[in-house]
Design an enzyme around this catalytic site. Structure first.
Site, PDB file in Angstrom:
ATOM      1  N   TYR A   1      -6.741   2.208   5.912  1.00 46.17           N
ATOM      2  CA  TYR A   1      -7.050   1.757   7.277  1.00 46.17           C
ATOM      3  C   TYR A   1      -8.115   0.658   7.309  1.00 46.17           C
ATOM      4  O   TYR A   1      -8.650   0.344   8.382  1.00 46.17           O
ATOM      5  CB  TYR A   1      -7.506   2.920   8.172  1.00 46.17           C
ATOM      6  CG  TYR A   1      -6.771   4.214   7.937  1.00 46.17           C
ATOM      7  CD1 TYR A   1      -5.384   4.298   8.123  1.00 46.17           C
ATOM      8  CD2 TYR A   1      -7.436   5.359   7.501  1.00 46.17           C
ATOM      9  CE1 TYR A   1      -4.699   5.484   7.891  1.00 46.17           C
ATOM     10  CE2 TYR A   1      -6.753   6.552   7.272  1.00 46.17           C
ATOM     11  CZ  TYR A   1      -5.387   6.601   7.459  1.00 46.17           C
ATOM     12  OH  TYR A   1      -4.717   7.775   7.226  1.00 46.17           O
TER      13      TYR A   1
ATOM     14  N   HIS B   1      -5.943   2.736  -4.095  1.00 48.29           N
ATOM     15  CA  HIS B   1      -5.891   2.988  -2.652  1.00 48.29           C
ATOM     16  C   HIS B   1      -6.328   4.428  -2.387  1.00 48.29           C
ATOM     17  O   HIS B   1      -5.895   5.047  -1.411  1.00 48.29           O
ATOM     18  CB  HIS B   1      -4.476   2.730  -2.139  1.00 48.29           C
ATOM     19  CG  HIS B   1      -4.375   2.537  -0.652  1.00 48.29           C
ATOM     20  ND1 HIS B   1      -5.271   1.773   0.070  1.00 48.29           N
ATOM     21  CD2 HIS B   1      -3.467   2.998   0.264  1.00 48.29           C
ATOM     22  CE1 HIS B   1      -4.920   1.763   1.342  1.00 48.29           C
ATOM     23  NE2 HIS B   1      -3.835   2.517   1.497  1.00 48.29           N
TER      24      HIS B   1
ATOM     25  N   HIS C   1      -5.602   9.130   0.298  1.00 44.91           N
ATOM     26  CA  HIS C   1      -5.512   8.307   1.508  1.00 44.91           C
ATOM     27  C   HIS C   1      -6.320   8.845   2.692  1.00 44.91           C
ATOM     28  O   HIS C   1      -5.849   8.866   3.839  1.00 44.91           O
ATOM     29  CB  HIS C   1      -4.047   8.149   1.911  1.00 44.91           C
ATOM     30  CG  HIS C   1      -3.772   6.916   2.725  1.00 44.91           C
ATOM     31  ND1 HIS C   1      -3.920   6.878   4.095  1.00 44.91           N
ATOM     32  CD2 HIS C   1      -3.338   5.696   2.377  1.00 44.91           C
ATOM     33  CE1 HIS C   1      -3.590   5.684   4.555  1.00 44.91           C
ATOM     34  NE2 HIS C   1      -3.221   4.938   3.530  1.00 44.91           N
TER      35      HIS C   1
ATOM     36  N   ASP D   1       0.822  -1.207   0.000  1.00 44.11           N
ATOM     37  CA  ASP D   1       0.000   0.000   0.000  1.00 44.11           C
ATOM     38  C   ASP D   1       0.861   1.263   0.000  1.00 44.11           C
ATOM     39  O   ASP D   1       2.028   1.241   0.375  1.00 44.11           O
ATOM     40  CB  ASP D   1      -0.871   0.038   1.262  1.00 44.11           C
ATOM     41  CG  ASP D   1      -2.032  -0.930   1.215  1.00 44.11           C
ATOM     42  OD1 ASP D   1      -2.061  -1.777   0.296  1.00 44.11           O
ATOM     43  OD2 ASP D   1      -2.895  -0.870   2.108  1.00 44.11           O
ATOM     44  N   ASP D   2       0.225   2.370  -0.388  1.00 46.49           N
ATOM     45  CA  ASP D   2       0.689   3.746  -0.185  1.00 46.49           C
ATOM     46  C   ASP D   2       1.657   4.273  -1.238  1.00 46.49           C
ATOM     47  O   ASP D   2       1.958   5.457  -1.245  1.00 46.49           O
ATOM     48  CB  ASP D   2       1.326   3.937   1.196  1.00 46.49           C
ATOM     49  CG  ASP D   2       0.313   3.804   2.328  1.00 46.49           C
ATOM     50  OD1 ASP D   2      -0.890   3.717   2.035  1.00 46.49           O
ATOM     51  OD2 ASP D   2       0.733   3.769   3.497  1.00 46.49           O
TER      52      ASP D   2
ATOM     53  N   HIS E   1       3.916  -2.281   3.005  1.00 44.63           N
ATOM     54  CA  HIS E   1       3.913  -0.939   2.422  1.00 44.63           C
ATOM     55  C   HIS E   1       5.215  -0.699   1.682  1.00 44.63           C
ATOM     56  O   HIS E   1       6.299  -0.874   2.260  1.00 44.63           O
ATOM     57  CB  HIS E   1       3.718   0.111   3.515  1.00 44.63           C
ATOM     58  CG  HIS E   1       2.440  -0.048   4.290  1.00 44.63           C
ATOM     59  ND1 HIS E   1       2.298  -0.990   5.295  1.00 44.63           N
ATOM     60  CD2 HIS E   1       1.247   0.595   4.199  1.00 44.63           C
ATOM     61  CE1 HIS E   1       1.069  -0.923   5.774  1.00 44.63           C
ATOM     62  NE2 HIS E   1       0.409   0.036   5.131  1.00 44.63           N
TER      63      HIS E   1
END
Length: 294
Positions: A196, A155, A159, A100-101, A251
């Site tokens: 989350y 995603h 965020h 992610d991210d 991540h």
């Protein structure tokens, strides 16, 4: 930056409820689709092709009966539900690493490690998070993710906690990232993970309207909590495998993840004889369903 590394376990009540039943949801959906497909196929099949042994017996008993016709038609793939949280894989022997991210400066090293290990993964990218997706280097990362056979997924744009947003802002988070990805690779993702793991009924409804398969995870490496001791992240991964987990959260924005965690996970995958694949593959979803063009 704090919000971007908020522990994934801080899910909304809605997220928690859905996550606890997700494995049965996806299994039920796939089973029901498969049974439906088989039912329709059996109703239209010629009697002589229903069973090779039956056909063979009939042929020997009646000289005028023609031999059964062979069929090369492949069974229809299972349909993955949209707007429903999916926590685990359904294809036995598979493991799905997800990141992610990103994209970020550490993404290329992770891609190199995956390539060398012949493992595919899934990258849930954001538009504006740790870095901008519009930076030339990150556009190259996005292209490389797709070109090397990994899954490119959403995603959100920036965020946020999606469960706190109204309809217009939810749509904007989807649309802005979709537009950016289309400008880079010419297609839109069909897989989504909420930051989350937090979502409301409205988020899930909107995700379903846009054709998104929603992915959670049942192994959390907690790499974001253990940047100074990534052996803990590796142990979390091994513990998750021991508990029959199959979709892994990590991540690609952390150097310790790229330097230590990924190599440790890949070594354990090899030791256990698992096949590292994209989330889509671990759910039996063919490549044709990974993206859309309109």
């Amino acid at each position: 930056m704090v919000s971007s590394t908020k522990p994934s376990t801080q899910s909304s009540t809605t997220s928690s409820t859905r996550s606890s039943v997700v494995s049965s949801t996806i299994s039920s959906s796939i089973s029901s689709t498969t049974l439906s497909t088989r039912s329709s196929a059996v109703s239209s099949i010629k009697p002589s092709t229903i069973s090779s042994s039956t056909s063979s017996t009939t042929s020997r008993a009646t000289s005028t009966t023609a031999p059964p016709a062979s069929s090369s038609a492949a069974p229809a793939p299972a349909k993955i539900p949209v707007g429903v949280a999916i926590t685990g894989c359904t294809v036995p022997g598979t493991i799905a690493l997800t990141f992610d991210d990103g994209p970020h400066i550490h993404t290329p090293k992770i891609l190199n490690l995956l390539r060398d290990a012949n493992v595919k993964a899934s990258f849930f990218v954001s538009g504006q998070n740790f870095a901008s997706i519009n930076e030339p280097a990150n556009q190259d990362n996005v292209r490389r993710i797709v070109n090397e056979g990994h899954l490119l997924a959403s995603h959100t744009w920036s965020h946020p906690d999606m469960a706190t947003l109204g309809k217009a802002d939810i749509v904007s988070q989807f649309q802005r990232l979709e537009d950016a990805l289309f400008s880079i690779v010419g297609k839109y993702p069909t897989y989504f993970r909420a930051p989350y793991f937090s979502y409301s009924d409205l988020v899930m409804q909107t995700a379903a309207e846009r054709g998104y398969k929603v992915i959670n995870a049942n192994i959390d490496t907690k790499d974001y909590e253990n940047l100074n001791n990534m052996q803990v992240g590796i142990q979390n991964f091994e513990n998750g495998l021991n508990a029959s987990g199959s979709i892994v959260l990590a991540h690609d924005v952390h150097q310790a993840t790229a330097d230590t965690l990924v190599a440790g996970m890949l070594a354990e995958i090899k030791t256990r004889g698992l096949k590292g694949v994209t989330v889509a593959e671990c759910l039996g979803d063919p490549v044709a369903n990974w993206y859309r063009t309109r």
